[in-house]
Design a protein around this motif. Structure first.
Motif, PDB file in Angstrom:
ATOM      1  N   ALA A  72      -0.371  -0.799 -16.148  1.00  0.00           N
ATOM      2  CA  ALA A  72      -1.025  -1.615 -15.118  1.00  0.00           C
ATOM      3  C   ALA A  72      -1.673  -0.713 -14.086  1.00  0.00           C
ATOM      4  N   THR A  73      -2.801  -1.188 -13.549  1.00  0.00           N
ATOM      5  CA  THR A  73      -3.404  -0.580 -12.371  1.00  0.00           C
ATOM      6  C   THR A  73      -3.468  -1.691 -11.332  1.00  0.00           C
ATOM      7  N   LEU A  74      -3.036  -1.354 -10.125  1.00  0.00           N
ATOM      8  CA  LEU A  74      -2.930  -2.361  -9.080  1.00  0.00           C
ATOM      9  C   LEU A  74      -2.961  -1.679  -7.720  1.00  0.00           C
ATOM     10  N   HIS A  75      -2.916  -2.476  -6.679  1.00  0.00           N
ATOM     11  CA  HIS A  75      -2.823  -1.972  -5.309  1.00  0.00           C
ATOM     12  C   HIS A  75      -1.555  -2.520  -4.680  1.00  0.00           C
ATOM     13  N   GLN A  76      -0.823  -1.651  -3.986  1.00  0.00           N
ATOM     14  CA  GLN A  76       0.340  -2.060  -3.217  1.00  0.00           C
ATOM     15  C   GLN A  76       0.062  -1.762  -1.748  1.00  0.00           C
ATOM     16  N   SER A  77       0.759  -2.447  -0.865  1.00  0.00           N
ATOM     17  CA  SER A  77       0.604  -2.223   0.579  1.00  0.00           C
ATOM     18  C   SER A  77       1.635  -1.208   1.036  1.00  0.00           C
ATOM     19  N   CYS A  78       1.161  -0.182   1.737  1.00  0.00           N
ATOM     20  CA  CYS A  78       2.024   0.873   2.253  1.00  0.00           C
ATOM     21  C   CYS A  78       2.960   0.294   3.317  1.00  0.00           C
ATOM     22  N   ILE A  79       4.237   0.648   3.259  1.00  0.00           N
ATOM     23  CA  ILE A  79       5.184   0.133   4.239  1.00  0.00           C
ATOM     24  C   ILE A  79       5.030   0.804   5.601  1.00  0.00           C
ATOM     25  N   VAL A  80       4.334   1.933   5.659  1.00  0.00           N
ATOM     26  CA  VAL A  80       4.144   2.638   6.929  1.00  0.00           C
ATOM     27  C   VAL A  80       2.854   2.183   7.603  1.00  0.00           C
ATOM     28  N   THR A  81       1.734   2.224   6.865  1.00  0.00           N
ATOM     29  CA  THR A  81       0.427   1.932   7.462  1.00  0.00           C
ATOM     30  C   THR A  81      -0.062   0.514   7.184  1.00  0.00           C
ATOM     31  N   LEU A  82       0.558  -0.174   6.227  1.00  0.00           N
ATOM     32  CA  LEU A  82       0.159  -1.504   5.759  1.00  0.00           C
ATOM     33  C   LEU A  82      -1.187  -1.502   5.047  1.00  0.00           C
ATOM     34  N   ASP A  83      -1.743  -0.329   4.767  1.00  0.00           N
ATOM     35  CA  ASP A  83      -2.998  -0.206   4.027  1.00  0.00           C
ATOM     36  C   ASP A  83      -2.730  -0.334   2.527  1.00  0.00           C
ATOM     37  N   PRO A  84      -3.615  -1.022   1.788  1.00  0.00           N
ATOM     38  CA  PRO A  84      -3.457  -1.048   0.333  1.00  0.00           C
ATOM     39  C   PRO A  84      -3.852   0.302  -0.264  1.00  0.00           C
ATOM     40  N   PHE A  85      -3.149   0.704  -1.306  1.00  0.00           N
ATOM     41  CA  PHE A  85      -3.474   1.956  -1.992  1.00  0.00           C
ATOM     42  C   PHE A  85      -3.267   1.758  -3.490  1.00  0.00           C
ATOM     43  N   PRO A 153       9.782  -0.886  -4.510  1.00  0.00           N
ATOM     44  CA  PRO A 153      10.070  -1.885  -3.479  1.00  0.00           C
ATOM     45  C   PRO A 153       9.667  -1.423  -2.076  1.00  0.00           C
ATOM     46  N   TYR A 154       9.520  -0.122  -1.871  1.00  0.00           N
ATOM     47  CA  TYR A 154       9.102   0.429  -0.584  1.00  0.00           C
ATOM     48  C   TYR A 154       7.930   1.381  -0.808  1.00  0.00           C
ATOM     49  N   PRO A 155       6.765   0.838  -1.164  1.00  0.00           N
ATOM     50  CA  PRO A 155       5.641   1.714  -1.498  1.00  0.00           C
ATOM     51  C   PRO A 155       5.110   2.463  -0.273  1.00  0.00           C
ATOM     52  N   ARG A 156       4.819   3.716  -0.477  1.00  0.00           N
ATOM     53  CA  ARG A 156       4.299   4.550   0.603  1.00  0.00           C
ATOM     54  C   ARG A 156       3.029   5.233   0.122  1.00  0.00           C
ATOM     55  N   LYS A 157       1.961   5.038   0.850  1.00  0.00           N
ATOM     56  CA  LYS A 157       0.670   5.648   0.541  1.00  0.00           C
ATOM     57  C   LYS A 157       0.828   7.172   0.575  1.00  0.00           C
ATOM     58  N   PRO A 158       0.231   7.879  -0.381  1.00  0.00           N
ATOM     59  CA  PRO A 158       0.340   9.347  -0.356  1.00  0.00           C
ATOM     60  C   PRO A 158      -0.135   9.905   0.991  1.00  0.00           C
ATOM     61  N   GLY A 159       0.687  10.753   1.568  1.00  0.00           N
ATOM     62  CA  GLY A 159       0.357  11.371   2.850  1.00  0.00           C
ATOM     63  C   GLY A 159       0.818  10.569   4.058  1.00  0.00           C
ATOM     64  N   ALA A 160       1.209   9.328   3.858  1.00  0.00           N
ATOM     65  CA  ALA A 160       1.670   8.510   4.990  1.00  0.00           C
ATOM     66  C   ALA A 160       3.105   8.892   5.317  1.00  0.00           C
ATOM     67  N   ALA A 161       3.323   9.135   6.583  1.00  0.00           N
ATOM     68  CA  ALA A 161       4.662   9.507   7.026  1.00  0.00           C
ATOM     69  C   ALA A 161       4.990   8.731   8.292  1.00  0.00           C
ATOM     70  N   PHE A 162       6.203   8.326   8.379  1.00  0.00           N
ATOM     71  CA  PHE A 162       6.641   7.620   9.571  1.00  0.00           C
ATOM     72  C   PHE A 162       6.990   8.668  10.616  1.00  0.00           C
ATOM     73  N   ALA A 163       6.245   8.676  11.708  1.00  0.00           N
ATOM     74  CA  ALA A 163       6.499   9.631  12.787  1.00  0.00           C
ATOM     75  C   ALA A 163       7.363   8.948  13.834  1.00  0.00           C
ATOM     76  N   GLU A 164       8.547   9.486  13.999  1.00  0.00           N
ATOM     77  CA  GLU A 164       9.454   8.921  14.987  1.00  0.00           C
ATOM     78  C   GLU A 164       8.916   9.247  16.374  1.00  0.00           C
ATOM     79  N   PRO A 165       8.908   8.272  17.296  1.00  0.00           N
ATOM     80  CA  PRO A 165       8.390   8.562  18.627  1.00  0.00           C
ATOM     81  C   PRO A 165       9.235   9.625  19.319  1.00  0.00           C
ATOM     82  N   ALA A 166       8.553  10.415  20.158  1.00  0.00           N
ATOM     83  CA  ALA A 166       9.255  11.470  20.883  1.00  0.00           C
ATOM     84  C   ALA A 166      10.268  10.823  21.827  1.00  0.00           C
TER      85      ALA A 166
END
Length: 185
Positions: A72-85, A153-166
């Motif tokens: 299959a080829t499809l798009h999932q929504s990134c859990i960090v940015t919410l962008d489809p990839f 179940p927790y798709p993450r776009k390549p390069g997307a990282a959750f940056a914890e606030p300072a």
């Protein structure tokens, strides 16, 4: 899956067991455009561009062995940015099917029935075969089931990282302010 569930799924490809050749039948399940849109809605995906299952089914009496692969080829929504990839999936699978046996009535024993149910669990055995319902197998339902299981179940776009606030500086303690006043600062 129940027999009625297949009719509500967006991909439905039934095959009768008696149509399967003893030496093996090669079957391809390919979702059409309208089915792809329904699959995307069912799995809560932004889009599904293609879905194909290639199977070899062999029959031995009333039992069926299925081997193949789902792509299959499809798009999932990134859990960090919410962008489809875009995502590509390839899932090999092997399943055994057997006629759906009626439930065995509980054996009556000479002992008094105390309402307890004995369950035997065997840890090092293969999974039981999937049921053949009404003399057929829905290859569309099989394809959808294994596609759903293969999704992250927790798709993450390549390069997307959750940056914890300072961390913020904690406010100054009232006792620290009194201490400074006492020292004359």
């Amino acid at each position: 899956m129940t027999p009625d569930a297949g009719s509500t799924l967006p991909l439905h490809r039934p095959i009768r067991v008696d149509e399967i050749k003893l030496r093996g039948s090669h079957i391809t399940v390919r979702a059409e455009a309208a089915e792809l849109a329904g699959i995307a809605r069912m799995l809560d995906l932004p889009s599904v561009e293609s879905l194909e299952g290639r199977y070899v089914l062999t029959r031995s009496g009333e039992r069926v062995k299925l081997e193949g692969e789902i792509k299959a080829t499809l798009h999932q929504s990134c859990i960090v940015t919410l962008d489809p990839f875009p995502v590509s999936i390839a899932v090999p699978l092997k399943l055994d099917f057997a006629p759906d046996a009626p439930e065995n009535p509980r054996r009556k024993s000479d002992d008094k029935d105390d309402g307890k149910i004995d369950i035997e669990v065997r840890l090092n055995e293969d999974d039981p075969p999937e049921p053949i319902l009404d003399g057929g197998i829905d290859l569309g339902a099989v394809t959808l089931e294994f596609l759903a299981l293969a999704l992250d179940p927790y798709p993450r776009k390549p390069g997307a990282a959750f940056a914890e606030p300072a961390p913020e500086e904690p406010p100054e303690s009232p006792f620290a302010a009194l201490s400074r006043l006492k020292r004359g600062e």
